[in-house]
Motif scaffolding. Structure first.
Motif, PDB file in Angstrom:
ATOM      1  N   VAL A  51     -32.650 -47.299  52.357  1.00 36.44           N
ATOM      2  CA  VAL A  51     -33.097 -45.869  53.061  1.00 36.44           C
ATOM      3  C   VAL A  51     -34.353 -45.464  52.127  1.00 36.44           C
TER       4      VAL A  51
ATOM      5  N   LEU B 187     -44.145 -42.564  53.636  1.00 38.65           N
ATOM      6  CA  LEU B 187     -45.054 -41.288  53.028  1.00 38.65           C
ATOM      7  C   LEU B 187     -46.381 -42.049  52.668  1.00 38.65           C
TER       8      LEU B 187
ATOM      9  N   PHE C   4     -38.777 -44.917  54.017  1.00 41.15           N
ATOM     10  CA  PHE C   4     -39.117 -43.727  53.462  1.00 41.15           C
ATOM     11  C   PHE C   4     -40.217 -43.751  52.558  1.00 41.15           C
TER      12      PHE C   4
END
Length: 297
Positions: free
Chosen positions: A106, A114, A110
């Motif tokens: 996960v 970003l 992410f």
């Protein structure tokens, strides 16, 4: 072109190489320390089956560095913040291997998302953005090498302090817990140390290829040696050769530093794998023989 012309071309470039080499002295020191500490901490990464975690931490480290670049802050500081946050999350929530892999799966997209977002908003030099992914040589100044060296020494000191309980917990976590070893605390401290070394490695080799300094040297050492002393010595040596050798080769070329470091690291692993194959085969045959004798008894 005859051999005299070739020799003159090669030797004539040495003064220029020396001048360029003087510009990367800071990076050589930083690379040596990172290779040393990365090789040592990589042993426990391999024993704890956490190579995937290194990549997950590096993605959030990349996001932190990109955010710092966007707002004009120190890139190394941003990288450290991202790495420590990722390491703390994995250490606290990923006590079991299945949970840890899920959390890392996960965090990776992410953090990468970003980082790409922050870099797309950055209006500075494209080379600066690219260096976060592939590493950089001449950008390490005197102040940064002091910080990088200090962080490397902190990680090394932390490893020395928790070496025995960490080794026990890495090899046999159930027995370690039964003997009263604070496995949760040891795991969390180890993850924070790993986060620090990943953060500073990102500044040298880039976020995408950080495992070449943290995983590959230890994997190579474990192919050709056993024992609590020889394996760490070889892993540290392989890490230093990979980092310093890659930087020395990169100075003479036009490519970023990361392809050279990863290539040297991979070649060391390849040689160790070839050398260690006969011993591995003998161990397998010996193990099969014991199983046959046990079954016959």
């Amino acid at each position: 072109m005859n051999w005299d012309d070739i020799g003159e071309a090669l030797w004539g470039g040495l003064p220029y190489y020396g001048e360029i080499l003087g510009l990367v002295g800071n990076s050589l020191w930083a690379g040596a320390i990172l290779g040393l500490v990365g090789g040592l901490i990589g042993i426990f990464v391999m024993q704890r089956d956490m190579a995937f975690a290194v990549h997950g931490i590096s993605e959030l480290s990349f996001a932190g560095a990109a955010a710092a670049l966007l707002i004009g802050a120190d890139v190394v500081t941003g990288s450290i913040i991202g790495s420590v946050v990722a390491a703390a999350i994995i250490g606290l929530l990923g006590s079991k291997a299945r949970d840890r892999n899920s959390i890392i799966g996960v965090l990776m997209p992410f953090g990468l998302g970003l980082g790409i977002l922050f870099l797309s908003l950055y209006n500075g030099r494209s080379a600066t953005r690219f260096s976060l992914l592939t590493g950089q040589i001449v950008s390490v100044d005197q102040g940064q090498v002091v910080w990088l060296s200090a962080i490397g020494l902190v990680v090394l000191a932390g490893l020395v302090l928790i070496w025995r309980p960490l080794r026990f917990d890495s090899l046999d976590p159930q027995s370690a817990a039964a003997r009263g070893v604070p496995t949760t605390a040891v795991s969390l401290v180890f993850m924070l140390l790993l986060g620090l070394i990943v953060a500073v490695s990102v500044h040298i080799i880039g976020a995408l290829l950080v495992m070449a300094l943290v995983v590959t040297p230890a994997a190579a050492a474990m192919r050709v040696a056993t024992g609590p002393i020889l394996v760490p010595m070889l892993a540290a040596g392989f890490g230093v050769v990979s980092a310093v050798g890659g930087i020395l080769l990169a100075v003479a070329g036009t490519l970023p530093v990361s392809p050279y470091i990863t290539t040297v690291s991979f070649l060391i692993y390849l040689v160790c794998r070839i050398i260690g194959r006969p011993a591995e085969r003998r161990a397998r045959i010996k193990g099969n023989s014991r199983e046959i004798v046990g079954a016959a008894a």
